[in-house]
Design a protein around this motif. Structure first.
Motif, PDB file in Angstrom:
ATOM      1  N   GLU A   1       0.848  -1.188   0.000  1.00  0.00           N
ATOM      2  CA  GLU A   1       0.000   0.000   0.000  1.00  0.00           C
ATOM      3  C   GLU A   1       0.880   1.232   0.000  1.00  0.00           C
ATOM      4  OE1 GLU A   1      -2.338  -0.428   3.467  1.00  0.00           O
ATOM      5  OE2 GLU A   1      -3.816  -1.721   2.499  1.00  0.00           O
TER       6      GLU A   1
ATOM      7  N   PRO B   1       2.615   4.629   1.283  1.00  0.00           N
ATOM      8  CA  PRO B   1       3.016   4.916   2.661  1.00  0.00           C
ATOM      9  C   PRO B   1       1.931   5.659   3.439  1.00  0.00           C
ATOM     10  CG  PRO B   1       4.765   5.500   1.161  1.00  0.00           C
ATOM     11  CD  PRO B   1       3.588   5.143   0.322  1.00  0.00           C
ATOM     12  N   ILE B   2       1.897   5.363   4.735  1.00  0.00           N
ATOM     13  CA  ILE B   2       0.933   5.975   5.642  1.00  0.00           C
ATOM     14  C   ILE B   2       1.292   7.448   5.852  1.00  0.00           C
ATOM     15  CG2 ILE B   2       0.182   5.962   8.054  1.00  0.00           C
ATOM     16  CD1 ILE B   2      -0.789   3.528   6.498  1.00  0.00           C
ATOM     17  N   ASP B   3       0.255   8.273   5.913  1.00  0.00           N
ATOM     18  CA  ASP B   3       0.484   9.662   6.323  1.00  0.00           C
ATOM     19  C   ASP B   3       0.391   9.686   7.837  1.00  0.00           C
ATOM     20  OD1 ASP B   3       0.509  12.294   6.893  1.00  0.00           O
ATOM     21  OD2 ASP B   3      -1.436  12.761   5.976  1.00  0.00           O
ATOM     22  N   ARG B   4       1.523   9.898   8.486  1.00  0.00           N
ATOM     23  CA  ARG B   4       1.510   9.750   9.939  1.00  0.00           C
ATOM     24  C   ARG B   4       0.876  10.935  10.644  1.00  0.00           C
ATOM     25  NH1 ARG B   4       6.584  12.254  11.624  1.00  0.00           N
ATOM     26  NH2 ARG B   4       7.683  12.659   9.695  1.00  0.00           N
ATOM     27  N   HIS B   5       0.540  11.976   9.904  1.00  0.00           N
ATOM     28  CA  HIS B   5      -0.118  13.108  10.550  1.00  0.00           C
ATOM     29  C   HIS B   5      -1.629  12.990  10.471  1.00  0.00           C
ATOM     30  CE1 HIS B   5       3.697  14.945  11.179  1.00  0.00           C
ATOM     31  NE2 HIS B   5       3.982  14.853   9.902  1.00  0.00           N
ATOM     32  N   SER B   6      -2.104  11.906   9.886  1.00  0.00           N
ATOM     33  CA  SER B   6      -3.546  11.759   9.710  1.00  0.00           C
ATOM     34  C   SER B   6      -4.120  10.781  10.733  1.00  0.00           C
ATOM     35  CB  SER B   6      -3.827  11.254   8.296  1.00  0.00           C
ATOM     36  OG  SER B   6      -5.119  10.727   8.241  1.00  0.00           O
ATOM     37  N   LEU B   7      -5.314  11.070  11.189  1.00  0.00           N
ATOM     38  CA  LEU B   7      -5.979  10.158  12.102  1.00  0.00           C
ATOM     39  C   LEU B   7      -7.144   9.462  11.417  1.00  0.00           C
ATOM     40  CD1 LEU B   7      -6.036  12.270  15.361  1.00  0.00           C
ATOM     41  CD2 LEU B   7      -4.587  10.321  14.850  1.00  0.00           C
ATOM     42  N   LEU B   8      -7.309   9.716  10.129  1.00  0.00           N
ATOM     43  CA  LEU B   8      -8.418   9.102   9.403  1.00  0.00           C
ATOM     44  C   LEU B   8      -8.205   7.596   9.325  1.00  0.00           C
ATOM     45  CD1 LEU B   8      -8.734  11.645   6.505  1.00  0.00           C
ATOM     46  CD2 LEU B   8     -10.314  11.334   8.404  1.00  0.00           C
ATOM     47  N   PRO B   9      -9.293   6.843   9.251  1.00  0.00           N
ATOM     48  CA  PRO B   9      -9.142   5.401   9.208  1.00  0.00           C
ATOM     49  C   PRO B   9      -8.487   4.911   7.910  1.00  0.00           C
ATOM     50  CG  PRO B   9     -11.458   5.987   9.169  1.00  0.00           C
ATOM     51  CD  PRO B   9     -10.707   7.241   9.356  1.00  0.00           C
TER      52      PRO B   9
END
Lengths: 171, 880, 320
Positions: A161, A163-171
């Motif tokens: 997938e 990369p994760i956006d580490r500033h986001s809290l969205l599921p």
């Protein structure tokens, strides 16, 4: 008692059987593709060295005849700084090939490596590395590993997938 | 004692501990991730599930997390119940769904807790076919490498970094199944203990970046138990070698000293052994040809046989080396390579420990004290592991209160932390400048060293008179076990006297105070115990004599001009050292010797604990032998006796305790060289050590015989006893199925307790009661343009050896001078402006840094930076 | 030609031939084993690979002659010589042809039995002196095997002696002019031949050597020519047992007159030698306890019975 005599007789009859011996070197041996002979280091489809210097072959080697040192290029790709096989110790068991997670080290159907001087049986990386993918074409370890080593970016590999956006809290 | 039924077998166990540590202590293999023996349980990973049964008749039972369940009076559990096994297998399968296919290129591979646990639970095939989650990595500085994809979200890193070690800059970001462990943005990790992340992390998210440059798997190392050389605490370490190069330092558990962790200076300072500053060949002044060993040794022996020699010992050389030099030159000609001031400080420290006014605290015991006073010691930078211990100590009181209030065992980490919040026990810090421990202190006082000392005397008087008006005296009197931490880093003897007076006053009030004294170097205490005068007393003797300097750089101890003059007076200078120093440049003959990884010896740490460090490998370079071996050879040549080719450390230690009985006990720091287990030596290498028949095959295809070690019962190969060796001679921690550092569990009597057959080290100081202390301090008066220069220490850079390590050099600050607001205003300068100062007749040009907290008239100057050379600290500077 | 000279020529001739035969057997055994295992065997060095004999011998000569430091030196050196001496001495009584026999002792058969029993000392001493557990085990097995099989080896021959009425081997061969003893003493022959295999500790009765269990048994520590002596001793033993079997049961040199007697003897002996090799190629090694059980519980009673029956029949026929 009868069975003993029978086996003596049957063995005797083998005198007249066809002999299996191949008169090497006049006659050449037909080697199967998976014959365990000379050890080589292969390259991936892009021409890069497959060996990542993980030391598993060295650990698997029952006679401890493989020594290497891993190093990294500036992109973080691991490769062996040196890779040495002492063929005067090698027993061609193929454990190194089984242990190799990247299909880099392979045993090929060639056994004609005799030398008059034992020292010449020590092979360095230059002697081992071939310009081929060997028995496993199409495999590139760095495409399936999670690491970014200049082959693909994070999240661009097979089955990854983005990369994760580490500033986001969205599921 | 409680009874535990595990699968219907009866065990006697301690009540109140959690089931996980109990099971591990009993030798069961139970997988876990988030639990750590030093950090307690949080029950986050769900990996340690077991079945617990109500009573004998209960056959169904229920699944519980063993780390969260206390042992009751009578507990019935099943570790290998099919339900529990299935549950654990399922959990690890979930953890592994996103774990990358990285093991081959991961530095953790082969010593990976995740690998071990995956194998232990039997998960061997990934059924999950959907894409894997990925993360971008961060740059975390030159020490730690970040590879976030490998994370299994056990939270151990932040629990160690934030909760245990008090770091601020590593945290958890994002949410649910994509939490991220890292910094707010790229940058160097600020904590002094960041290196422990590599050991704490059960997988390869945080790994040792210095190891990456010369990577080897754990099974390929040759290890030896060693002792850290980079401060006076003597933390136990494991040093690993491969291909003739020191490559890795990890912590070696010692329940009395460092416990599970070590600081970054200890972990990464090892690179000095491979630095270009290493001395590898002998040097003769004005002569560049190479020489055989015989030539130089005969040359030196002729020299020393014909004329008088003066030997200079070192606080960073082993006891045996110092003693060997003393034997060579004679007692009357042997001097400690310290300034008179340092010598006096060390002697006072030793006397204070011997005085018996206070119990000598060990590093680990600090955690047991409930009120702590530090007098002029920046622990985080002079003795980092002591700072970590203090952080645990201040939690003791609130945690105990919380335990009583909410009735929870001490291992219930998350709950207790939640309850305690930011409460902490009594900690009083007196220091010229702010330290990292200030945040947990009850009260911080910024003052000059002299003021700190007089504060100490004042508190002592207040304690004696039970004056309630003084909160510090009251807190110390209220405490069950007060501890005084003091040190020599501010070069003020009165601080030590004040600590003594403080302890004495507490003792008179019926308390048993503890004392912990930080010293300058790894064997300062050993040199102090030899009771040899300072070399400053012998300067007049230098003329026309031969000077033998042992592992010491005089240019770090005295002003350059003075040393130049002195050295020029000498007839000849012979130095034995492992790194290039200014002293070596001046020497006529320089003999290279082995650094700690290439030598055997003992060091005495700040609490008087003698600890043995073992040679990790025999270098190819034949020069790199222990100093004591060279010096014994020279002594034999000088006295025309036979050279003992098989000289062992044991022999030297015997000579040492015969000549200096105060060292009695040093021979018990490790089993002697004839010790065998089942007739076998202890192997330095793991049994899976690879490449034996190929490592040297490029030089010669015929393998040489393995080298022998006649100093210790250990072999340099993988052959030998497979089991638990004596604790002081345990080269590495490994147990079947436990390849990572977590295998320490198997080496302890009980989890978190002492090692089998006791923690290594022998305490040599036996206190005898005396209590004569000076009870007042001096007062320096300063003129208008004068400031008191006080040393400020930096974990990276202030220590001589580690400062040569590559990664540490990257973190070493540039020289500076720090002043407070009023000083800056008075001088009319701006921050970072370069000013000229004069100190002890030398002028320096330094950029100014602004430190708001320091008092007027104090200027902080970093101590020991290579770039600055010797600075007479403390001293009075005038600023132009 | 004086009698003494003839005598010496015979002795030296026999010795020469025997030693060459023993050496040649190296090649014969390897070739024959190979053929029975569908291989070709050594066929590279010289014609038919015959020079392998030379190569093997040279190799043995040039190998390091190593005496282990823990061995009992004198006994260790002596042991291999014993076996060769005993076997060679046994050949003294073998009648190769009517006029080729070194000495025709009237107790020839007893001399042969005695000499072959002495051969066991070689194994026992060699194994003992090696000071090695495998060697010692091999030696112990060798001793017990020899003692057990010795008993009925002698007993099985008593039938032949009774029929001839003499211990002289010459006389025994002469007595077979009309009928080879194989026809009169088939049981005796079988027992003797089995005991003979055991006596030479050849496969399947190579219990003292048993390389799959005991490294190389009693000669584990031997190398170079000392090992070579054991090696030669074994081949000489095969030749000896073959020759004596021929002499006792197959009419020795007797045969149709179109070939000289010596040739008949050689042909018959060669047949048995090849049979020895065939046994090696075809039979597995019994367990040690099976070997002992077979010896004491089967072969010994059988040989006693054979003796009884033979004696009875002779008594019956000779009744006046």
């Amino acid at each position: 008692m009868i069975s003993l005599i029978r086996s003596i007789w049957l063995t005797f009859l083998h005198l007249f059987h066809k002999k299996e011996t191949i008169q090497y070197p006049e006659e050449k041996v037909q080697l199967k593709p998976r014959y365990r002979g000379r050890i080589v280091l292969t390259r991936d489809p892009d021409g890069g060295e497959r060996c990542v210097g993980c030391y598993l072959c060295a650990a698997a080697c029952p006679v401890d005849c493989i020594a290497l040192q891993a190093t990294e290029n500036e992109e973080g790709r691991r490769y062996p700084e040196f890779f040495r096989i002492n063929f005067s110790r090698c027993i061609f068991c193929g454990f190194c090939e089984e242990a190799c997670p990247t299909y880099a080290i392979q045993l090929i159907p060639d056994f004609e490596m005799a030398e008059y001087v034992r020292q010449n049986l020590v092979y360095e990386k230059e002697d081992l590395l071939i310009n081929s993918q060997g028995k496993y074409p199409g495999y590139n370890y760095y495409k399936v590993a999670g690491l970014d080593a200049g082959v693909k970016g994070k999240g661009e590999g097979e089955n990854e997938e983005p990369p994760i956006d580490r500033h986001s809290l969205l599921p | 004692m409680a009874t535990l039924y595990v699968d219907n077998r009866i065990y006697e166990v301690t009540e109140g501990k959690n089931l996980l540590e109990t099971c591990l202590s009993l030798g069961f293999d139970l997988p876990y991730f988030c639990w750590h023996p030093a950090m307690g349980s949080v029950g986050a990973c769900r990996q340690c599930a077991i079945k617990i049964f109500k009573d004998e008749s209960d056959t169904t039972g229920r699944l519980v997390m063993s780390c969260m369940e206390p042992v009751g009076k009578e507990t019935r559990i099943s570790v290998n119940h099919p339900d529990a096994e299935k549950f654990r297998k399922q959990i690890i399968e979930w953890l592994m769904t996103n774990h990358p296919h990285d093991c081959a290129v991961c530095d953790e591979g082969g010593s990976c807790h995740l690998q071990d646990m995956t194998v232990m639970t039997g998960h061997n095939y990934r059924r999950f076919e959907y894409p894997k989650r990925t993360y971008l990595n961060q740059y975390l500085g030159p020490l730690i490498n970040h590879e976030m994809n490998r994370c299994i979200q056990c939270y151990r890193c932040v629990r160690f970094y934030k909760d245990y070690a008090g770091g601020k800059d590593l945290d958890v970001y994002a949410a649910h199944n994509h939490v991220y462990f890292g910094r707010e943005k790229d940058g160097i990790l600020e904590s002094e203990f960041s290196g422990n992340l590599a050991e704490v992390c059960p997988t390869g998210v945080f790994t040792d970046k210095t190891l990456k440059q010369h990577y080897s798997r754990k099974w390929d190392f040759t290890f030896a138990p060693s002792v850290c050389q980079h401060c006076s605490l003597g933390c136990n370490i494991i040093a690993g070698e491969r291909y003739g190069e020191l490559r890795q330092i990890t912590s070696r558990y010692n329940g009395d000293v460092n416990g599970y962790f070590i600081c970054d200076r200890g972990r990464f300072g090892y690179e000095v052994a491979n630095s270009p500053k290493r001395l590898l060949q002998p040097q003769l002044k004005n002569d560049n040809t190479s020489f055989g060993q015989e030539f130089i040794i005969n040359d030196i022996s002729e020299l020393i046989a014909t004329s008088n020699c003066i030997g200079i010992g070192s606080p960073r050389a082993s006891n045996e080396s110092n003693f060997a030099l003393q034997q060579l030159v004679g007692k009357e000609n042997f001097f400690a390579g310290l300034s008179k001031q340092e010598y006096q400080l060390n002697q006072t420290a030793l006397k204070l420990l011997q005085s018996g006014v206070a119990e000598i605290s060990s590093l680990k015991q600090i955690e047991q004290y409930d009120a702590i006073v530090t007098l002029g010691e920046d622990l985080t930078n002079t003795a980092p592991m002591a700072a970590l211990a203090v952080r645990q100590a201040v939690r003791k009181e609130p945690v105990e209160n919380a335990q009583q209030t909410i009735n929870l065992a001490s291992w219930h980490d998350a709950a207790l932390r939640e309850f305690v919040q930011h409460e902490h026990g009594a900690l009083f810090i007196f220091h010229p400048h702010a330290t990292k421990l200030d945040e947990i202190a009850t009260k911080v006082t910024y003052a000059t060293p002299e003021e700190i000392a007089s504060e100490g005397f004042r508190i002592a008087r207040n304690i004696e008179s039970s004056a309630d008006s003084d909160p510090i005296a009251a807190a110390l009197l209220k405490a069950e076990r007060p501890l005084i931490i003091v040190g020599t880093s501010l070069f003020n003897e009165d601080l030590l006297n004040a600590a003594g007076a403080l302890a004495h006053s507490l003792q008179k009030k019926g308390k048993t105070p503890g004392i912990f004294i930080i010293q300058a170097e790894c064997n300062s205490m050993g040199l102090a115990m030899m009771n040899t005068p300072s070399v400053e007393d012998a300067f007049y003797k230098f003329e026309n004599n031969i000077l033998i300097v042992l592992e010491n750089d005089l240019y770090r101890k005295f002003p350059a001009q003075q040393v130049d003059e002195l050295l020029n007076k000498c007839k000849q200078i012979i130095t034995f050292d492992h790194i290039k120093t200014h002293t070596n440049e001046k020497a006529g003959i320089v003999v290279p010797v082995g650094i700690f990884s290439e030598a055997d010896g003992t060091l005495i740490n700040n609490e008087g604990r003698a600890q043995r460090f073992f040679q990790v490998f025999i270098p190819q370079n034949e020069w790199l032998k222990e100093s004591w071996r060279w010096l014994y050879t020279l002594k034999a040549l000088k006295e025309s006796t036979a050279i003992d080719e098989n000289l062992s450390l044991g022999t030297v230690q015997q000579d040492l305790i015969e000549a200096l009985p105060q060292f009695k006990g040093i021979e018990q720091t490790a089993p002697d060289e004839d010790f065998r287990l089942n007739g076998q030596k202890i192997p330095r290498s793991p049994h899976r050590y690879s490449g034996r028949t190929a490592i040297q095959a490029n030089i010669n295809v015929s393998e040489p015989k393995p080298l022998e070690d006649n100093d210790s019962p250990m072999s340099f190969t993988m052959e030998g006893f497979r089991g638990i060796p004596p604790s002081s001679a345990t080269p590495f921690f490994w147990s079947p199925g436990w390849n990572s550092v977590q295998s320490i569990n198997k080496f302890q009597i009980e989890v978190g307790g002492p090692l089998h057959d006791g923690n290594p080290g022998v305490r040599l100081i036996k206190p005898a009661f005396t209590s004569e202390f000076k009870l007042s301090s001096n007062k320096t008066s300063l003129k208008a343009n004068e400031w008191l220069a006080v040393p400020i220490y930096h974990i990276f850079g202030s220590e001589e050896l580690s400062a040569e390590a590559d990664s540490i050099q990257e973190l070493t600050p540039a020289p500076y001078i720090a002043l407070n607001q009023s000083s800056i205003d008075k001088l009319g300068i701006k921050e970072n402006e370069v000013i000229t100062i004069e100190l002890n007749k030398e002028t320096y040009q330094l950029p100014v840094k602004f430190r708001p907290e320091i008092t007027d008239k104090i200027a902080l100057i970093p101590y020991g930076l290579t770039a600055m050379g010797y600075i007479a600290l403390p001293g009075i500077i005038s600023i132009k | 030609m004086s009698e003494t000279l003839t005598y010496w020529i015979v002795i030296i001739g026999i010795l020469f031939v025997l030693l060459n035969v023993a050496a040649l057997l190296i090649w014969v055994e390897r070739r024959m084993l190979a053929l029975w295992q569908d291989r070709l065997g050594p066929n590279r060095a010289g014609p038919l690979g015959l020079f392998i004999v030379l190569a093997d011998t040279l190799k043995l000569f040039f190998k390091e002659d190593w005496t282990p430091p823990f061995a009992d030196r004198n006994v260790f050196v002596m042991a291999p010589a014993v076996v060769v001496i005993c076997v060679l001495l046994s050949f003294a009584v073998i009648p190769f042809a009517p006029n080729i026999q070194i000495v025709d002792l009237n107790i020839g058969l007893l001399f042969f039995l005695g000499m072959s029993s002495l051969g066991v000392y070689s194994i026992v001493l060699g194994g003992w002196a090696s000071n090695n557990k495998y060697s010692l085990l091999g030696a112990l097995r060798g001793a017990s095997q020899m003692i057990s099989y010795e008993v009925f080896m002698a007993l099985s021959l008593m039938g032949v002696v009774m029929l001839t009425g003499s211990f002289s081997l010459h006389a025994i061969v002469e007595a077979q002019k009309n009928c080879w003893f194989i026809l009169l003493q088939p049981v005796g022959f079988v027992i003797f031949f089995i005991a003979g295999i055991a006596e030479t500790h050849r496969l399947p009765f190579d219990i003292p050597e048993a390389e799959s269990e005991l490294v190389a048994g009693f000669h584990s520590e031997y190398s170079g020519m000392k090992f070579g002596m054991f090696f030669i001793g074994e081949y000489l033993g095969i030749t000896l047992i073959s020759a004596i079997t021929v002499a006792l049961f197959f009419g020795g040199w007797l045969g149709p007159a179109f070939l000289p007697p010596i040739v008949w003897f050689i042909i018959k002996t060669t047949g048995f030698i090849l049979f020895f090799i065939l046994l090696r190629a075809s039979l597995p090694r019994p367990r040690y306890d099976q070997l002992m059980e077979y010896g004491w519980k089967v072969l010994l009673p059988l040989s006693l019975l054979n003796l009884l029956v033979t004696g009875g029949i002779i008594l019956l026929l000779n009744q006046p």
